[in-house]
Design a protein around this motif. Sequence first.
Motif, PDB file in Angstrom:
ATOM      1  N   VAL A 121     -96.887  47.915  27.668  1.00 41.54           N
ATOM      2  CA  VAL A 121     -96.094  47.546  28.840  1.00 41.54           C
ATOM      3  C   VAL A 121     -95.273  48.708  29.375  1.00 41.54           C
ATOM      4  O   VAL A 121     -94.793  48.655  30.520  1.00 41.54           O
ATOM      5  N   ARG A 122     -95.139  49.779  28.614  1.00 43.50           N
ATOM      6  CA  ARG A 122     -94.424  50.946  29.136  1.00 43.50           C
ATOM      7  C   ARG A 122     -95.181  51.593  30.301  1.00 43.50           C
ATOM      8  O   ARG A 122     -94.611  52.400  31.035  1.00 43.50           O
ATOM      9  N   GLN A 123     -96.453  51.238  30.468  1.00 39.96           N
ATOM     10  CA  GLN A 123     -97.179  51.695  31.648  1.00 39.96           C
ATOM     11  C   GLN A 123     -96.524  51.169  32.924  1.00 39.96           C
ATOM     12  O   GLN A 123     -96.698  51.750  34.005  1.00 39.96           O
ATOM     13  N   LEU A 124     -95.774  50.075  32.781  1.00 37.80           N
ATOM     14  CA  LEU A 124     -95.025  49.510  33.904  1.00 37.80           C
ATOM     15  C   LEU A 124     -93.545  49.852  33.817  1.00 37.80           C
ATOM     16  O   LEU A 124     -92.946  50.295  34.801  1.00 37.80           O
ATOM     17  N   ILE A 158     -91.885  51.877  39.887  1.00 39.50           N
ATOM     18  CA  ILE A 158     -91.372  50.537  39.606  1.00 39.50           C
ATOM     19  C   ILE A 158     -89.885  50.607  39.279  1.00 39.50           C
ATOM     20  O   ILE A 158     -89.437  51.515  38.567  1.00 39.50           O
ATOM     21  N   ASN A 159     -89.120  49.648  39.780  1.00 33.09           N
ATOM     22  CA  ASN A 159     -87.699  49.540  39.439  1.00 33.09           C
ATOM     23  C   ASN A 159     -87.560  48.750  38.143  1.00 33.09           C
ATOM     24  O   ASN A 159     -87.588  47.512  38.146  1.00 33.09           O
ATOM     25  N   ALA A 160     -87.422  49.471  37.035  1.00 37.48           N
ATOM     26  CA  ALA A 160     -87.235  48.842  35.728  1.00 37.48           C
ATOM     27  C   ALA A 160     -85.995  49.428  35.053  1.00 37.48           C
ATOM     28  O   ALA A 160     -85.949  49.558  33.831  1.00 37.48           O
ATOM     29  N   HIS A 161     -84.995  49.751  35.871  1.00 37.83           N
ATOM     30  CA  HIS A 161     -83.765  50.341  35.312  1.00 37.83           C
ATOM     31  C   HIS A 161     -82.974  49.320  34.503  1.00 37.83           C
ATOM     32  O   HIS A 161     -82.298  49.670  33.539  1.00 37.83           O
ATOM     33  N   GLY A 205     -91.587  37.662  15.521  1.00 42.35           N
ATOM     34  CA  GLY A 205     -90.213  37.490  15.958  1.00 42.35           C
ATOM     35  C   GLY A 205     -90.140  37.308  17.460  1.00 42.35           C
ATOM     36  O   GLY A 205     -91.154  37.285  18.157  1.00 42.35           O
ATOM     37  N   ASN A 206     -88.936  37.147  17.984  1.00 39.59           N
ATOM     38  CA  ASN A 206     -88.754  36.962  19.424  1.00 39.59           C
ATOM     39  C   ASN A 206     -89.008  38.270  20.152  1.00 39.59           C
ATOM     40  O   ASN A 206     -88.643  39.340  19.662  1.00 39.59           O
ATOM     41  N   LEU A 207     -89.613  38.171  21.350  1.00 37.54           N
ATOM     42  CA  LEU A 207     -90.042  39.377  22.045  1.00 37.54           C
ATOM     43  C   LEU A 207     -89.692  39.339  23.527  1.00 37.54           C
ATOM     44  O   LEU A 207     -89.496  38.272  24.117  1.00 37.54           O
ATOM     45  N   HIS A 208     -89.637  40.522  24.116  1.00 37.15           N
ATOM     46  CA  HIS A 208     -89.523  40.697  25.563  1.00 37.15           C
ATOM     47  C   HIS A 208     -90.945  40.746  26.097  1.00 37.15           C
ATOM     48  O   HIS A 208     -91.613  41.778  26.026  1.00 37.15           O
ATOM     49  N   ALA A 209     -91.430  39.623  26.637  1.00 37.64           N
ATOM     50  CA  ALA A 209     -92.844  39.513  27.006  1.00 37.64           C
ATOM     51  C   ALA A 209     -93.070  39.220  28.484  1.00 37.64           C
ATOM     52  O   ALA A 209     -94.176  39.438  28.990  1.00 37.64           O
ATOM     53  N   ASP A 210     -92.051  38.723  29.192  1.00 37.09           N
ATOM     54  CA  ASP A 210     -92.220  38.253  30.565  1.00 37.09           C
ATOM     55  C   ASP A 210     -91.385  39.120  31.500  1.00 37.09           C
ATOM     56  O   ASP A 210     -90.227  39.440  31.203  1.00 37.09           O
ATOM     57  N   TYR A 211     -91.950  39.451  32.681  1.00 41.24           N
ATOM     58  CA  TYR A 211     -91.342  40.474  33.532  1.00 41.24           C
ATOM     59  C   TYR A 211     -91.414  40.096  35.011  1.00 41.24           C
ATOM     60  O   TYR A 211     -92.383  39.481  35.459  1.00 41.24           O
ATOM     61  N   VAL A 212     -90.368  40.515  35.754  1.00 33.99           N
ATOM     62  CA  VAL A 212     -90.365  40.515  37.210  1.00 33.99           C
ATOM     63  C   VAL A 212     -89.954  41.920  37.617  1.00 33.99           C
ATOM     64  O   VAL A 212     -88.796  42.308  37.476  1.00 33.99           O
ATOM     65  N   LEU A 213     -90.922  42.719  38.107  1.00 32.54           N
ATOM     66  CA  LEU A 213     -90.719  44.146  38.317  1.00 32.54           C
ATOM     67  C   LEU A 213     -91.013  44.525  39.771  1.00 32.54           C
ATOM     68  O   LEU A 213     -92.167  44.556  40.189  1.00 32.54           O
ATOM     69  N   PRO A 214     -89.978  44.809  40.557  1.00 38.91           N
ATOM     70  CA  PRO A 214     -90.202  45.194  41.954  1.00 38.91           C
ATOM     71  C   PRO A 214     -90.501  46.680  42.107  1.00 38.91           C
ATOM     72  O   PRO A 214     -90.334  47.475  41.165  1.00 38.91           O
ATOM     73  N   ARG A 215     -90.905  47.038  43.291  1.00 44.26           N
ATOM     74  CA  ARG A 215     -91.151  48.435  43.622  1.00 44.26           C
ATOM     75  C   ARG A 215     -89.872  49.248  43.504  1.00 44.26           C
ATOM     76  O   ARG A 215     -88.766  48.761  43.773  1.00 44.26           O
ATOM     77  N   ALA A 216     -89.985  50.485  43.090  1.00 45.30           N
ATOM     78  CA  ALA A 216     -88.840  51.396  43.058  1.00 45.30           C
ATOM     79  C   ALA A 216     -88.218  51.464  44.443  1.00 45.30           C
ATOM     80  O   ALA A 216     -88.924  51.531  45.453  1.00 45.30           O
ATOM     81  N   GLY A 217     -86.899  51.441  44.486  1.00 42.57           N
ATOM     82  CA  GLY A 217     -86.184  51.440  45.749  1.00 42.57           C
ATOM     83  C   GLY A 217     -85.795  50.058  46.224  1.00 42.57           C
ATOM     84  O   GLY A 217     -84.958  49.924  47.116  1.00 42.57           O
ATOM     85  N   THR A 218     -86.398  49.017  45.631  1.00 45.63           N
ATOM     86  CA  THR A 218     -86.009  47.646  45.936  1.00 45.63           C
ATOM     87  C   THR A 218     -84.789  47.288  45.089  1.00 45.63           C
ATOM     88  O   THR A 218     -84.837  47.377  43.866  1.00 45.63           O
ATOM     89  N   LYS A 219     -83.725  46.887  45.730  1.00 40.72           N
ATOM     90  CA  LYS A 219     -82.480  46.610  45.015  1.00 40.72           C
ATOM     91  C   LYS A 219     -82.524  45.250  44.338  1.00 40.72           C
ATOM     92  O   LYS A 219     -82.827  44.239  44.963  1.00 40.72           O
ATOM     93  N   ILE A 220     -82.215  45.231  43.031  1.00 44.00           N
ATOM     94  CA  ILE A 220     -82.089  43.990  42.273  1.00 44.00           C
ATOM     95  C   ILE A 220     -80.610  43.611  42.276  1.00 44.00           C
ATOM     96  O   ILE A 220     -79.778  44.325  41.701  1.00 44.00           O
ATOM     97  N   VAL A 221     -80.267  42.512  42.934  1.00 42.40           N
ATOM     98  CA  VAL A 221     -78.852  42.144  43.077  1.00 42.40           C
ATOM     99  C   VAL A 221     -78.420  41.101  42.059  1.00 42.40           C
ATOM    100  O   VAL A 221     -77.227  40.770  41.971  1.00 42.40           O
ATOM    101  N   GLY A 222     -79.338  40.593  41.279  1.00 48.98           N
ATOM    102  CA  GLY A 222     -79.027  39.636  40.231  1.00 48.98           C
ATOM    103  C   GLY A 222     -80.283  39.287  39.473  1.00 48.98           C
ATOM    104  O   GLY A 222     -81.394  39.420  40.002  1.00 48.98           O
TER     105      GLY A 222
END
Length: 414
Positions: free
Chosen positions: A300-303, A309-312, A351-368
Amino acid sequence: MNRILLAAVLSTALIGVGATPATAHGRDDDVRFATYNLSLNRPAQGLLREHLANPDVDDVYRRQAHNVAEVIQRAHPDVVLINEFDYDPVAAKLFADNYLAVSQNGAPAQRYPYRFVAPSNTGISSGFDLNNNGVIDTTPGDQAYGDDSYGFGVFPGQYGMVVYSKYPIDVHAARTFQLFKWKDMPGNAMPTDYYSPEEQAVLRLSSKSHWDVPVKVRGRTVHFLVSHPTPPTFDGPEDRNGRRNHDEIRFWADYISPQKSRYIYDDKGRRGGLKPGATFVIAGDQNADPFDGDSYQNAVRQLTDNPLINAHTFPTSAGAVEASALQGGANLTHQGDPRFDTADFADGAPGNLHADYVLPRAGTKIVGSGVFWPVQADPLFRLTGVFGTEWSAVNGFPTSDHRLVWADLALHRH
């Protein structure tokens, strides 16, 4: 970070923010995108339609459907991908009409006038012995048949997908990639020492499908790029599922890059990926954690490490932190931050994992953003619970072992 949590951290989580936002979006131009693997798959073809057509029957199947509908209502996304919804256009309409558009336990009804559904590779016989057990199983209904299908499923379309939207979907411009062959991805990770040349020639990349669903939001097109890669488990030392998961995730990384997408073709024969500068949101249960679990080469690091991609920042929940500490087991040895977990899996492994994602294009502001994972003290905990409680439905949870993940994106009017 290490998951051995101090008591003070757990105490903070217990009194932290609620599982979902209690109010509407913060600004008029915010659009809430979400993904939810809600485990509405059923053990036999046609059963999901039957359950959704008769919502007043009281059994574990309908209770689960009511519960997952309530989760969606309380998160109130504008556009949402549903994973593990058996392929059936009629069932997709029934869920929208009989469950989402009807208030569940006082939650606000959600109406989605637009939806997109298309066939899945799951449960479609390949005609080959893909699990190498010496038998080609072409009779739907059992594990062996699922193993020999293009994507695991005991009948055609099991574990499919559907997209619901409050904004118009340009169905004619939508692209599906169900038939794209794995071999046609340059430098693919297919285990060629496991699959025969004949199998390599026909294998499809998508275990379900990949969809580019154009959503028209206030004069602009947002490409909702959705999929559900196979879990990187349930295989052998050849790691055929881990390698496939890696390349299913890679597909979107290539699709959004004009320099890398020339090899891609859709189910209508159109070639290439997104045009430069196109707005997109990648969503889905990727079945891959950036740090933990069984994924192949940190798939998933490919994303998440992709400059396009905005994954900050990732959506978080207090419930995930609490669950990690209380369940212990493999969670205590994980390297990833439990705040980002989205799936409650077996505590022995993985164990519990981070498996599900909502990833917008870089430059798209995530406000919440957030993950619907309430702490045990929250009244809404009844919608997630823990494995084996009295609330259990068919899969051991009142809803699903995954949690709904959402992000509010600032999409200004064009």
